[in-house]
Design a protein around this motif. Structure first.
Motif, PDB file in Angstrom:
ATOM      1  N   GLY A  70       9.617  -4.113 -11.498  1.00 20.15           N
ATOM      2  CA  GLY A  70      10.026  -2.736 -11.846  1.00 20.15           C
ATOM      3  C   GLY A  70      10.357  -2.705 -13.557  1.00 20.15           C
ATOM      4  O   GLY A  70      10.771  -1.835 -14.073  1.00 20.15           O
ATOM      5  N   ASP A  74       9.403   3.178 -12.912  1.00 18.94           N
ATOM      6  CA  ASP A  74       8.770   3.820 -11.592  1.00 18.94           C
ATOM      7  C   ASP A  74       7.353   4.107 -11.771  1.00 18.94           C
ATOM      8  O   ASP A  74       6.977   4.614 -12.801  1.00 18.94           O
ATOM      9  CB  ASP A  74       9.705   4.672 -11.188  1.00 18.94           C
ATOM     10  N   CYS A  75       6.537   3.663 -10.863  1.00 19.57           N
ATOM     11  CA  CYS A  75       5.243   4.016 -10.757  1.00 19.57           C
ATOM     12  C   CYS A  75       5.005   5.654 -10.395  1.00 19.57           C
ATOM     13  O   CYS A  75       5.647   6.105  -9.460  1.00 19.57           O
ATOM     14  CB  CYS A  75       4.586   3.469  -9.728  1.00 19.57           C
ATOM     15  N   GLY A  79       6.476   5.171  -7.056  1.00 16.41           N
ATOM     16  CA  GLY A  79       8.008   5.393  -7.194  1.00 16.41           C
ATOM     17  C   GLY A  79       8.463   3.766  -7.557  1.00 16.41           C
ATOM     18  O   GLY A  79       7.712   3.032  -8.400  1.00 16.41           O
ATOM     19  N   ASP A  80       9.346   3.582  -7.377  1.00 14.93           N
ATOM     20  CA  ASP A  80       9.990   2.246  -7.360  1.00 14.93           C
ATOM     21  C   ASP A  80       9.635   1.077  -6.426  1.00 14.93           C
ATOM     22  O   ASP A  80       9.755  -0.022  -6.689  1.00 14.93           O
ATOM     23  CB  ASP A  80      11.337   1.862  -7.456  1.00 14.93           C
ATOM     24  N   HIS A  82       6.166  -0.186  -6.442  1.00 17.09           N
ATOM     25  CA  HIS A  82       5.327  -1.015  -7.150  1.00 17.09           C
ATOM     26  C   HIS A  82       4.409  -1.735  -6.031  1.00 17.09           C
ATOM     27  O   HIS A  82       4.186  -2.863  -6.172  1.00 17.09           O
ATOM     28  CB  HIS A  82       6.287  -2.080  -8.126  1.00 17.09           C
TER      29      HIS A  82
END
Length: 251
Positions: A70, A74-75, A79-80, A82
């Protein structure tokens, strides 16, 4: 791999050659949970070790396995988690990007190397006492002024996390007591998991004598956490905000 001595006086950037390679990031991933990557100044290279190896400041901590995926935030897609194709091209983590983030952390942290090496041994008794309750150190601490009294003192804060994720910081005064002043520097516990609920939008604090035994500090923390559940979505200290004029938390 070599790096310049910060005291060499040649005007070069002492962190220019501090680099984490993709192979180092992949090695940390292969080791798995409970391992960390740290910089070994004696051999001028990263090493994969248990987090406890950084307790005394001999090694400079870069990142733990639990946080490595992380580091870029966040992507936009997952999101988190990954876990999407952007985060894991070809089904594998993007170790080149992860290593780049680790190199950035190393370069930034290295400027605090002297303080970390000098002050981490002071936190070691608290780290060991809290580990008996299952608490773990979160990264390595930081040195900063503490203005909790009528005078500003130098202090070193080390954050800890309980097995359930409760977070608190033990701030150790670095200034010797002055007999001419009644407001001697205190050891301070900041209850991060309670949120910024103290006056001024600060974390609640408990003040203790600077010479309070580490075992007593650990016992107090464990008892306090058992009685005071954390606030939901407690803010991270990295988001900023005032840290002065707080009131003690109930112990």
């Amino acid at each position: 791999m070599t790096h310049n001595d910060p005291g060499n006086g040649n005007g070069t950037d002492p962190t220019a050659c501090l680099t984490v390679k993709p192979a180092h990031a992949r090695a940390l991933a292969d080791h798995g949970p409970g391992w960390a990557i740290m910089w070994d100044d004696r051999n001028s290279q990263p090493v994969i070790v248990r987090p406890a190896r950084g307790d005394d400041g001999t090694l400079l901590e870069i990142c733990g396995y639990e946080d490595m995926f992380g580091l870029g935030g966040d992507c936009d897609t997952c999101g988190d988690a990954h876990t999407c194709d952007t985060c894991r091209p070809g089904g594998q983590p993007d170790f080149e990007t992860i290593a780049g983030h680790m190199s950035d952390i190393l370069g930034d942290t290295y400027f605090s190397r002297a303080d970390i090496a000098a002050c981490m041994p002071l936190t070691l008794p608290y780290t060991r006492a809290l580990r008996a309750y299952g608490y773990e150190r979160r990264s390595q601490g930081s040195r900063r002024p503490d203005s909790s009294s009528t005078r500003i003192y130098d202090a070193y804060g080390q954050e800890y996390r309980s097995p359930e994720g409760h977070r608190m910081e033990v701030s150790i005064p670095l200034t010797a007591p002055d007999p001419g002043h009644a407001d001697a520097p205190s050891l301070i516990i900041r209850w991060i998991s309670l949120g910024r609920i103290a006056p001024g939008g600060t974390y609640p604090r408990t003040y203790l004598r600077a010479d309070t035994p580490a075992a007593d500090v650990a016992e107090l923390i464990a008892a306090h956490v058992a009685l005071h559940p954390p606030a939901p979505a407690a803010p991270d200290p990295a988001t900023g905000g005032p840290e002065s004029a707080a009131t003690p938390a109930p112990a």
